[in-house]
Design a protein around this motif. Structure first.
Motif, PDB file in Angstrom:
ATOM      1  N   CYS A  76      24.809 -50.725  25.899  1.00 37.89           N
ATOM      2  CA  CYS A  76      24.302 -50.172  24.991  1.00 37.89           C
ATOM      3  C   CYS A  76      25.269 -50.890  23.668  1.00 37.89           C
ATOM      4  O   CYS A  76      26.161 -50.952  23.415  1.00 37.89           O
ATOM      5  CB  CYS A  76      23.438 -48.932  24.377  1.00 37.89           C
ATOM      6  SG  CYS A  76      22.739 -48.964  22.874  1.00 37.89           S
ATOM      7  N   HIS A  78      24.801 -50.141  20.722  1.00 37.44           N
ATOM      8  CA  HIS A  78      24.888 -49.392  19.479  1.00 37.44           C
ATOM      9  C   HIS A  78      26.088 -48.282  19.628  1.00 37.44           C
ATOM     10  O   HIS A  78      27.795 -49.439  19.290  1.00 37.44           O
ATOM     11  CB  HIS A  78      24.353 -48.253  20.050  1.00 37.44           C
ATOM     12  CG  HIS A  78      23.936 -46.863  18.727  1.00 37.44           C
ATOM     13  ND1 HIS A  78      23.735 -45.681  18.533  1.00 37.44           N
ATOM     14  CD2 HIS A  78      24.549 -47.302  17.630  1.00 37.44           C
ATOM     15  CE1 HIS A  78      24.199 -44.583  17.540  1.00 37.44           C
ATOM     16  NE2 HIS A  78      24.394 -45.769  17.038  1.00 37.44           N
ATOM     17  N   ARG A  79      26.986 -47.691  20.275  1.00 35.14           N
ATOM     18  CA  ARG A  79      28.207 -47.283  20.519  1.00 35.14           C
ATOM     19  C   ARG A  79      28.263 -47.209  21.757  1.00 35.14           C
ATOM     20  O   ARG A  79      29.069 -46.172  22.426  1.00 35.14           O
ATOM     21  CB  ARG A  79      28.221 -45.907  20.077  1.00 35.14           C
ATOM     22  CG  ARG A  79      28.099 -45.992  18.349  1.00 35.14           C
ATOM     23  CD  ARG A  79      27.694 -44.829  17.228  1.00 35.14           C
ATOM     24  NE  ARG A  79      29.107 -43.405  17.472  1.00 35.14           N
ATOM     25  CZ  ARG A  79      28.449 -42.522  17.712  1.00 35.14           C
ATOM     26  NH1 ARG A  79      27.757 -42.136  17.604  1.00 35.14           N
ATOM     27  NH2 ARG A  79      29.130 -41.639  18.451  1.00 35.14           N
ATOM     28  N   ALA A  80      27.654 -48.364  22.558  1.00 34.85           N
ATOM     29  CA  ALA A  80      28.467 -48.578  24.104  1.00 34.85           C
ATOM     30  C   ALA A  80      27.975 -46.987  25.596  1.00 34.85           C
ATOM     31  O   ALA A  80      28.461 -47.678  26.620  1.00 34.85           O
ATOM     32  CB  ALA A  80      29.750 -48.667  24.483  1.00 34.85           C
ATOM     33  N   HIS A  81      26.953 -46.316  25.391  1.00 38.14           N
ATOM     34  CA  HIS A  81      26.425 -45.770  26.111  1.00 38.14           C
ATOM     35  C   HIS A  81      25.461 -46.801  27.415  1.00 38.14           C
ATOM     36  O   HIS A  81      25.694 -47.680  27.127  1.00 38.14           O
ATOM     37  CB  HIS A  81      26.020 -44.838  26.063  1.00 38.14           C
ATOM     38  CG  HIS A  81      25.032 -43.872  27.082  1.00 38.14           C
ATOM     39  ND1 HIS A  81      24.642 -43.908  28.572  1.00 38.14           N
ATOM     40  CD2 HIS A  81      25.757 -42.218  26.950  1.00 38.14           C
ATOM     41  CE1 HIS A  81      24.914 -42.888  28.730  1.00 38.14           C
ATOM     42  NE2 HIS A  81      25.005 -41.999  27.595  1.00 38.14           N
ATOM     43  N   CYS A  95      18.099 -46.332  26.179  1.00 40.16           N
ATOM     44  CA  CYS A  95      19.316 -45.534  25.763  1.00 40.16           C
ATOM     45  C   CYS A  95      19.714 -44.162  26.183  1.00 40.16           C
ATOM     46  O   CYS A  95      18.490 -43.789  24.907  1.00 40.16           O
ATOM     47  CB  CYS A  95      19.694 -46.503  24.819  1.00 40.16           C
ATOM     48  SG  CYS A  95      22.180 -45.705  24.913  1.00 40.16           S
ATOM     49  N   TYR A  97      21.289 -42.022  25.043  1.00 36.76           N
ATOM     50  CA  TYR A  97      22.527 -41.495  23.852  1.00 36.76           C
ATOM     51  C   TYR A  97      21.606 -41.551  22.527  1.00 36.76           C
ATOM     52  O   TYR A  97      21.804 -40.011  22.563  1.00 36.76           O
ATOM     53  CB  TYR A  97      23.559 -42.362  24.151  1.00 36.76           C
ATOM     54  CG  TYR A  97      24.632 -41.696  23.096  1.00 36.76           C
ATOM     55  CD1 TYR A  97      24.261 -40.181  23.105  1.00 36.76           C
ATOM     56  CD2 TYR A  97      26.372 -41.772  22.675  1.00 36.76           C
ATOM     57  CE1 TYR A  97      26.126 -39.310  21.970  1.00 36.76           C
ATOM     58  CE2 TYR A  97      27.206 -41.389  22.908  1.00 36.76           C
ATOM     59  CZ  TYR A  97      26.584 -40.386  22.261  1.00 36.76           C
ATOM     60  OH  TYR A  97      28.346 -39.464  21.479  1.00 36.76           O
ATOM     61  N   HIS A  98      20.465 -42.580  22.127  1.00 34.68           N
ATOM     62  CA  HIS A  98      20.470 -42.035  20.883  1.00 34.68           C
ATOM     63  C   HIS A  98      19.239 -42.905  21.113  1.00 34.68           C
ATOM     64  O   HIS A  98      18.416 -43.169  20.057  1.00 34.68           O
ATOM     65  CB  HIS A  98      21.252 -42.687  19.658  1.00 34.68           C
ATOM     66  CG  HIS A  98      22.595 -41.806  19.366  1.00 34.68           C
ATOM     67  ND1 HIS A  98      23.500 -42.844  20.297  1.00 34.68           N
ATOM     68  CD2 HIS A  98      23.441 -41.527  19.665  1.00 34.68           C
ATOM     69  CE1 HIS A  98      24.433 -42.911  19.837  1.00 34.68           C
ATOM     70  NE2 HIS A  98      24.776 -40.959  19.247  1.00 34.68           N
ATOM     71  N   ALA A  99      18.866 -42.574  22.225  1.00 36.61           N
ATOM     72  CA  ALA A  99      17.322 -43.415  22.463  1.00 36.61           C
ATOM     73  C   ALA A  99      16.952 -45.047  21.882  1.00 36.61           C
ATOM     74  O   ALA A  99      15.715 -45.755  21.272  1.00 36.61           O
ATOM     75  CB  ALA A  99      15.902 -42.466  21.896  1.00 36.61           C
ATOM     76  N   TRP A 100      17.978 -45.713  21.344  1.00 33.77           N
ATOM     77  CA  TRP A 100      17.878 -47.278  21.059  1.00 33.77           C
ATOM     78  C   TRP A 100      17.156 -47.871  22.713  1.00 33.77           C
ATOM     79  O   TRP A 100      17.312 -47.545  23.537  1.00 33.77           O
ATOM     80  CB  TRP A 100      18.247 -48.300  20.857  1.00 33.77           C
ATOM     81  CG  TRP A 100      19.979 -47.619  19.072  1.00 33.77           C
ATOM     82  CD1 TRP A 100      19.200 -46.810  18.279  1.00 33.77           C
ATOM     83  CD2 TRP A 100      20.631 -48.531  18.481  1.00 33.77           C
ATOM     84  NE1 TRP A 100      20.535 -46.580  17.501  1.00 33.77           N
ATOM     85  CE2 TRP A 100      20.582 -47.947  17.176  1.00 33.77           C
ATOM     86  CE3 TRP A 100      20.818 -49.888  18.626  1.00 33.77           C
ATOM     87  CZ2 TRP A 100      21.356 -48.229  16.848  1.00 33.77           C
ATOM     88  CZ3 TRP A 100      21.451 -50.083  18.028  1.00 33.77           C
ATOM     89  CH2 TRP A 100      21.891 -49.627  17.224  1.00 33.77           C
TER      90      TRP A 100
HETATM   91  S1  FES Z   1      24.909 -44.960  22.551  1.00 34.68           S
HETATM   92 FE1  FES Z   1      22.635 -46.045  22.987  1.00 34.68          FE
HETATM   93  S2  FES Z   1      21.169 -45.881  21.189  1.00 34.68           S
HETATM   94 FE2  FES Z   1      23.629 -44.358  20.978  1.00 34.68          FE
END
Ligand code: FES
Ligand SMILES: [Fe+2]
Length: 362
Positions: A76, A78-81, A95, A97-100
């Motif tokens: 991802c 955003h923050r790499a999940h 994603c 993690y935070h649903a992006w």
């Molecule tokens: S790491 Fe994917 S939405 Fe935050």
């Protein structure tokens, strides 16, 4: 040829035994060559995806609404999940993690509360795509953004395979057989790439499929092309006419560094896919295919015969070689390169080892 005056010696043992050499290969060679990812029929419908690993990187392939297969790093923006696991079907990539969310083209779509961020520009956010090509229904990727197309690497291999497999578009995997081998991947690839050992070690293959006297292997770009005449067809270990027999030839196309297409008489496609799992372990995945993936006694029977004979015979050879490479008593011997080539020549090993040396030493 100069080889006659000064025989070329086989590669030093450290290329097969040193974990540092494997690390260099992971970062260089495996990330700059065409590697098999998935079979296109495994992601047949829009939204179908499959995760896979190459050169220590996690990636995934997904079929878009336009029917195109695209491959991305599985991370991802955003923050790499990690985005997806295994296989499945999805409308958009979400994603965990935070649903992006991302479109199947990799383009960022939406993320909770991102509109509250001053200057947030979603149009600039996209998953990192990698080069991929569909090669007779096999999806290959290359992590090198500058990679030359497969046709440049393996000139004419696609056209030749199409001629051998006019029905390739209907072929689907029927059986995958994983064979773990306790040896460096190059020991296994070299063993595949010469038939100097065939007559002594592969009686079934050498009498039931090919005529060893006519076996030869020649480079074609970074493809090693195996050709041979087949044995008296009445001696074959299976009935070649019961399948989709269009010709009675055997041929193989090894695509450096870790994949090979083999066509057995009667247009029976089977593949080798080497996956290096460490500096001294490799898993060889044998793929067997049938029209529409439907049950086929011939294909199953060939897969079993191959596993019980050629594959089993090779495991003992390559594992013995790996142990020998660890021996203080081993001094790399001269390669048996016959200027006339042929089955009892190791000219193919000479080519392979030149590629192997270059991959590590530059
Ligand atoms: S790491 Fe994917 S939405 Fe935050
Ligand atoms: Fe072999």
């Amino acid at each position: 040829m100069t080889e006659r005056a000064t025989p070329q010696r086989s590669l030093d043992a450290r290329y097969y035994t040193d974990p540092e050499v494997f690390r260099v290969e992971q970062e260089g060679l495996l990330a700059r060559t065409w590697q098999f990812a998935v079979h296109a029929s495994d992601i047949a419908n829009p939204g179908d995806y499959a995760a896979f690993e190459i050169a220590g990187e996690c990636l995934f392939a997904v079929r878009g609404r336009d029917g195109e297969v695209r491959c991305f790093y599985n991370v991802c923006q955003h923050r790499a999940h990690r985005l997806v696991q295994g296989t499945g079907n999805t409308r958009v990539v979400v994603c965990p993690y935070h649903a992006w969310t991302y479109e199947l083209t990799g383009q960022f779509r939406a993320g909770p509360n991102t509109k509250s961020v001053t200057g947030f520009d979603g149009s600039k956010i996209c998953l990192t795509e990698v080069s991929c090509e569909e090669f007779l229904g096999f999806v290959f990727v290359n992590l090198d953004p500058e990679a030359e197309p497969m046709e440049t690497w393996f000139p004419n291999a696609r056209a030749e395979l199409e001629a051998f497999l006019p029905h390739w578009a209907t072929l689907k995997p029927l059986e995958w057989i994983d064979i773990p081998e306790r040896c460096n991947w190059k020991v296994s690839v070299e063993n595949y790439s010469e038939c100097y050992h065939c007559t002594l070690n592969h009686p079934t293959f050498a009498t039931g499929v090919v005529k060893p006297d006519t076996y030869d292997i020649q480079p074609q770009g970074y493809c090693l092309r195996h050709t041979t005449e087949c044995n008296d067809l009445s001696q074959m270990s299976y009935d070649i006419n019961s399948g989709h027999a269009l010709n009675d030839k055997y041929s193989s196309w090894f695509l450096w560094p870790m994949f090979s297409f083999q066509v057995y008489p009667g247009n029976l496609l089977n593949t080798y896919h080497w996956r290096a799992t460490g500096h001294d372990t490799v898993t060889v995945c044998r793929g067997w295919y049938s029209v529409d993936g439907v049950e086929s006694d011939i294909v199953r029977q060939m897969a079993v015969q191959d596993r019980e004979t050629t594959v089993e015979e090779d495991i003992h050879l390559v594992e013995s070689v790996q142990k020998g490479l660890m021996s203080r008593g081993y001094v790399p011997g001269p390669l048996v390169v016959d200027p006339k080539c042929g089955v009892n020549s190791e000219h193919s090993i000479l080519h392979l080892q030149n590629w192997m040396r270059k991959a590590v030493d530059g």
